[in-house]
Motif scaffolding. Sequence first.
Motif, PDB file in Angstrom:
ATOM      1  N   PHE A 125       0.840  -1.211   0.000  1.00 60.91           N
ATOM      2  CA  PHE A 125       0.000   0.000   0.000  1.00 60.91           C
ATOM      3  C   PHE A 125       0.874   1.259   0.000  1.00 60.91           C
ATOM      4  N   SER A 126       1.878   1.250  -0.882  1.00 52.31           N
ATOM      5  CA  SER A 126       2.830   2.364  -0.947  1.00 52.31           C
ATOM      6  C   SER A 126       2.865   3.042  -2.311  1.00 52.31           C
ATOM      7  N   GLU A 127       2.045   2.582  -3.259  1.00 51.35           N
ATOM      8  CA  GLU A 127       2.040   3.205  -4.594  1.00 51.35           C
ATOM      9  C   GLU A 127       1.573   4.655  -4.482  1.00 51.35           C
ATOM     10  N   LYS A 128       2.216   5.539  -5.264  1.00 45.78           N
ATOM     11  CA  LYS A 128       1.936   6.967  -5.155  1.00 45.78           C
ATOM     12  C   LYS A 128       0.815   7.440  -6.076  1.00 45.78           C
ATOM     13  N   GLN A 129       0.404   6.602  -7.015  1.00 50.54           N
ATOM     14  CA  GLN A 129      -0.656   6.975  -7.946  1.00 50.54           C
ATOM     15  C   GLN A 129      -1.584   5.781  -8.149  1.00 50.54           C
ATOM     16  N   THR A 130      -2.809   6.063  -8.621  1.00 52.73           N
ATOM     17  CA  THR A 130      -3.781   5.007  -8.897  1.00 52.73           C
ATOM     18  C   THR A 130      -4.346   5.197 -10.296  1.00 52.73           C
ATOM     19  N   TYR A 160      -4.952   9.507 -11.897  1.00 57.83           N
ATOM     20  CA  TYR A 160      -4.681   9.898 -13.276  1.00 57.83           C
ATOM     21  C   TYR A 160      -5.135   8.768 -14.194  1.00 57.83           C
ATOM     22  N   GLY A 161      -5.198   9.063 -15.507  1.00 60.37           N
ATOM     23  CA  GLY A 161      -5.652   8.067 -16.471  1.00 60.37           C
ATOM     24  C   GLY A 161      -7.071   8.346 -16.936  1.00 60.37           C
ATOM     25  N   ASN A 162      -7.529   7.581 -17.904  1.00 57.03           N
ATOM     26  CA  ASN A 162      -8.879   7.740 -18.445  1.00 57.03           C
ATOM     27  C   ASN A 162      -9.932   7.309 -17.428  1.00 57.03           C
ATOM     28  N   ASP A 163     -11.138   7.811 -17.602  1.00 56.26           N
ATOM     29  CA  ASP A 163     -12.243   7.476 -16.696  1.00 56.26           C
ATOM     30  C   ASP A 163     -12.527   5.982 -16.781  1.00 56.26           C
ATOM     31  N   TYR A 593       3.903  16.534  -1.635  1.00 53.25           N
ATOM     32  CA  TYR A 593       2.498  16.381  -2.046  1.00 53.25           C
ATOM     33  C   TYR A 593       2.222  14.903  -2.244  1.00 53.25           C
ATOM     34  N   ASN A 594       1.177  14.421  -1.607  1.00 54.81           N
ATOM     35  CA  ASN A 594       0.752  13.033  -1.783  1.00 54.81           C
ATOM     36  C   ASN A 594      -0.693  13.048  -2.259  1.00 54.81           C
ATOM     37  N   VAL A 595      -0.879  12.801  -3.540  1.00 49.94           N
ATOM     38  CA  VAL A 595      -2.219  12.882  -4.121  1.00 49.94           C
ATOM     39  C   VAL A 595      -3.149  11.830  -3.539  1.00 49.94           C
ATOM     40  N   GLU A 596      -2.574  10.722  -3.042  1.00 50.39           N
ATOM     41  CA  GLU A 596      -3.394   9.642  -2.502  1.00 50.39           C
ATOM     42  C   GLU A 596      -4.017  10.009  -1.153  1.00 50.39           C
TER      43      GLU A 596
END
Length: 677
Positions: A125-130, A160-163, A593-596
């Motif tokens: 559970f350390s990934e910075k993006q989803t 980030y990424g497509n819907d 900055y941590n977007v998560e």
Amino acid sequence: MSSETLIYIILAGIIALLLALFQYFKKEKSMSKLSMLFSFLRFLTIFSILLLLINPNFDQITLSIEKPNLVVAIDNSNSTSFLKQDEKVKNFIETLSKNEKLNNKFNLNFYTFGETLKTLDSLTFSEKQTNVYDALNKLSEIYKQTIAPALLITDGNQTYGNDYEFSYSEYKHPIYSIILGDTVTHTDLKIQQLNVNKYAFLKNKFPVEAILVYNGNINIESKFIVTRGNTTVFSEVVNFSKSNNSKLVNFTLPASSVGVSSYKATLVSIKNEKNTINNSKNFAIEVIDQKTKVAIVSDFLHPDLGVLKKSIESNEQRSVTFLNPKEIEGEINDFQLVILYQPNSKFKNLFSILNEENKNVFIIEGSKTDLNFLNSINKNYQHEITQQTEDYQAELNSNYTPFIIDDINFESFPPLRSNYGYINFSIPFESILNKSIRGVSTNEPLLVTFEINGRREAVLFGENIWQWRAQSFINSKSFNQFDDFIGKLVQYLASTKRRHRLNLEYDSFYNGSTNIVIKAQFFDKNYEFDTRESLSITVVDEATKKTKTLPLILNTNNYQVDLSSLSPSRYSFTVRTGNENISKSGQFEILAYNVEQQFLNANVTKLQQLATNSKGTDYFIDKTDGLINDLLTDNRYTSIQKSNKNSLPLIDWKYLLAIIASSLTAEWFLRKYKGLI
């Protein structure tokens, strides 16, 4: 087996029987039991040998049971632990993996996803993006031909990424959304988004746009503050209510000094606010003292011109001006690079001026290029004139050395229209891309660069590069890769700096949620890329003075090191060679900055919609008791019996050799025992 082969087998049996009887029946009027046994053994031997010579094929049918797959995709990003769902996920995964009935019915396949999809190794559970869309898209490729319902274990907050809400149209199987988090609404203030350019010019003002959001039922007052270090550079009082729950704040800040300037935007928190992390955002801007000006010169319109402008100006440090050959003659010194698009005789005076001023040039040839004129005025290369054109695809030269080129899947790009004929260079050159026709390399250059008398030039032997940018978007769902490629080429051509043996590629600042990769190239004394050298980087945290030394890893045509594990701070670094006393230094800053950690709740609506549209079901992680039973009783997921028919030649049947050896051995021992030998 064909009827012809069957006839051969019958004839072989008759011949084998006649030969066996001829050997043991000719001397006696009637056969004894022993002679009959000898005849049988001899018949078996001869018939088996004849069968090997005929070598018939036999159909072998094997039956197998194929269980449906159960795909378990787990959100391994930092938001899972931030929402305190990590232990629940681990317990749920353990329950699934140990359920005997579930394992009997399905092949369980576990994956994790954050930025990319991976086979489950461990849950950190350390990934910075989803990127949920990317995970479902890759799973759709893996399980395109099988039955594979998916359990999507996530909070649904994609960074980030497509819907992904409509990913069911690509993943053709039911998706069961396992929702992490709750639907409880908390009073919250947050900075939803900060829009700011990456670069600004000295003594100018740069615009900043902030989108502020409030989630609550009462009227409140807060204050939006922007600071640089300990100095407040902007502040504004903002009011929110249940109906008026968002604010757009626009302001400008001065670019007063060259280099990276870091700022912190803060929306003052209110009483009893649960999540205050999303009340602050750091941003930075790099102030430069000049802008690279590029002139594109052409005497006719073409889609390539617009694409070049778009790609070059995707970096705010560069600007593009369109001119015809006459207009630019008096303004040549205003530009660092001149792009000549399909030149003809109208460019004659311009070529003379460019040579006198020793200006860097990028020439693009095409079907409207006057090759007679170009050959007469150009001393560096000559293009054979055949009055014919050909469509050539691009093939990346991985040994190109002047600057780092990433492979953006050039071979998938549409072909460029180019003049047919050999190109003879009279000077040394380096090829970025070579020509190929339908996958067959021609060893002819398509895009080259060369340096002569301190002047840098490039030549692209083809038109319709606009199609490349469109294909790049289809491949990667973004123009960034193609624009970065053109940007690197323009940066190289617009520069007049002397070439160095050690070159670095890095950004002045990085967002805390992005990958931080520093690339380097090292050349030998002949300026050929050296793969034998060992490079290392020493990174110093300027706040704590802690140092860290890491090796750079060779990756095709460059060396790389991943510094994504560094915490937010300002860093200085030095890259050194192991065998020679050569080094190069630089600085960068990582913004905190941590977007998560910007989310308080799961995106329940989107996950429920995804499950419904894909004919699956949604469950909250605390209420999954009925999930296993639903999967076990669903008639859509049944095992399939498959038959596999193989045509095998008899010569591959090893038992026939054993029969021949056994019959010959038995006959020899019996004859020896009876004294007939």
